[in-house]
Scaffold this motif. Structure first.
Motif, mmCIF file in Angstrom:
data_model
loop_
_atom_site.group_PDB
_atom_site.id
_atom_site.type_symbol
_atom_site.label_atom_id
_atom_site.label_comp_id
_atom_site.label_asym_id
_atom_site.label_seq_id
_atom_site.Cartn_x
_atom_site.Cartn_y
_atom_site.Cartn_z
ATOM 1 N N MET A 109 35.310 21.930 -12.274
ATOM 2 C CA MET A 109 34.246 21.977 -11.268
ATOM 3 C C MET A 109 33.394 23.236 -11.384
ATOM 4 O O MET A 109 32.192 23.227 -11.075
ATOM 5 N N GLU A 110 33.986 24.306 -11.858
ATOM 6 C CA GLU A 110 33.258 25.570 -11.993
ATOM 7 C C GLU A 110 32.072 25.448 -12.945
ATOM 8 O O GLU A 110 31.085 26.176 -12.808
ATOM 9 N N ASN A 111 32.147 24.530 -13.901
ATOM 10 C CA ASN A 111 31.016 24.325 -14.804
ATOM 11 C C ASN A 111 29.792 23.809 -14.059
ATOM 12 O O ASN A 111 28.654 24.145 -14.397
ATOM 13 N N PHE A 112 30.029 22.995 -13.032
ATOM 14 C CA PHE A 112 28.935 22.427 -12.237
ATOM 15 C C PHE A 112 28.522 23.333 -11.083
ATOM 16 O O PHE A 112 27.378 23.298 -10.642
ATOM 17 N N ASP A 113 29.451 24.116 -10.593
ATOM 18 C CA ASP A 113 29.192 25.000 -9.453
ATOM 19 C C ASP A 113 29.703 26.392 -9.789
ATOM 20 O O ASP A 113 30.779 26.797 -9.345
ATOM 21 N N PRO A 114 28.946 27.147 -10.584
ATOM 22 C CA PRO A 114 29.417 28.453 -11.058
ATOM 23 C C PRO A 114 29.606 29.448 -9.919
ATOM 24 O O PRO A 114 28.989 29.328 -8.856
ATOM 25 N N PRO A 115 30.452 30.456 -10.135
ATOM 26 C CA PRO A 115 30.608 31.509 -9.126
ATOM 27 C C PRO A 115 29.309 32.291 -8.957
ATOM 28 O O PRO A 115 28.412 32.241 -9.804
ATOM 29 N N ALA B 40 23.851 34.480 -10.144
ATOM 30 C CA ALA B 40 22.987 35.667 -10.051
ATOM 31 C C ALA B 40 22.309 35.985 -11.375
ATOM 32 O O ALA B 40 21.286 36.684 -11.401
ATOM 33 N N MET B 41 22.847 35.449 -12.467
ATOM 34 C CA MET B 41 22.246 35.633 -13.789
ATOM 35 C C MET B 41 21.215 34.547 -14.083
ATOM 36 O O MET B 41 20.649 34.491 -15.172
#
Length: 252
Positions: free
Chosen positions: A195-201, A206-207
């Motif tokens: 899921m992190e690929n679709f909703d990055p931290p 910020a980048m």
């Protein structure tokens, strides 16, 4: 309101991998140990028994691995038996791609028709040295028996309400699966991500990045664009190796 047929999906963990998290998240979180579930997905609601992928043949079960993913690990037969099925009862297998961890139990489904993109067969039978995740022995006999359908289209409707869409990101012939459900269009990604690929931290957003490409990809720029395109295509995003579904009985 969308019209049926509507389906429900049962995630079944048929194996795990313990590796560096960067295998999932390109350019991020290298050096962190991470455990991913290997799923097959049983689709309920058709007049046929439909699976998406068949998982691993040799399954390692351990308390560490089950705690890491938050769910139980099954053999292929055990997972199907939960729903009163055996491999011979499977009518259709939809393949996201043909890396070994997604097709090792194909040979057990003796009555099934299999669907995968033509580019996956080309790569499996003539792999580049970097394509070590392909093991043609797991598909060759099934293909020679005439059970494999080689898809060349960008979109292919397997049955009404279940469509395969070409999403080359992780592999050249990766196919995401779009499934009609009562809660909207659910998409199981054809590329190996969480899921992190679709909703990055926040630090990644910020980048200026809206997504993280798969850690293993055919082109990071193409893979990034495919994730964005896929996310905008569906109502419910299901990443192929997201651990949280290990403890979920039914989707959506």
């Amino acid at each position: 309101m969308a019209k049926g047929p509507f389906y429900r999906i049962h995630p079944i963990v048929v194996g795990t991998k313990v590796f560096d998290k960067g295998m999932m998240t390109y350019q991020h979180d290298y050096g962190k140990e991470y455990v991913i579930p290997i799923y097959c997905w049983l689709v309920e609601g058709a007049d046929k028994n439909i699976l998406i992928d068949t998982g691993l043949l040799e399954v390692i079960k351990s308390e560490f691995r089950e705690n890491a993913i938050g769910g139980k690990i099954y053999t292929f037969e055990e997972g199907l038996a939960k729903y009163g099925l055996s491999p011979k009862d499977i009518d259709i297998v939809i393949h996201t791609h043909l890396h070994n961890d997604h097709c090792e139990n194909d040979f057990k489904c003796i009555n099934a028709t299999f669907y995968a993109h033509e580019l996956e067969f080309q790569t499996a039978y003539n792999p580049h040295p970097l394509d070590y995740r392909y093991m043609a022995e797991f598909i060759e006999e099934v293909d020679q028996a005439g059970q494999m359908v080689h898809i060349k289209e960008k979109t292919f409707e397997v049955v009404p309400g279940i469509t395969m869409v070409h999403t080359p990101a992780h592999t050249k012939g990766g196919m995401s699966v779009l499934i009609n459900t009562e809660k909207g269009l659910l998409g199981i990604s054809g590329f190996c991500v969480i899921m992190e690929n679709f909703d990055p931290p926040a630090k990644i957003k910020a980048m200026g990045m809206e997504a993280i490409p798969p850690g293993t990809n055919i082109d990071p720029y193409l893979a990034y664009d495919q994730i964005i395109k896929f996310k905008n295509m569906v109502d419910i995003v299901i990443p192929l190796h997201e651990p949280r579904f290990s403890s979920v009985e039914t989707l959506p």
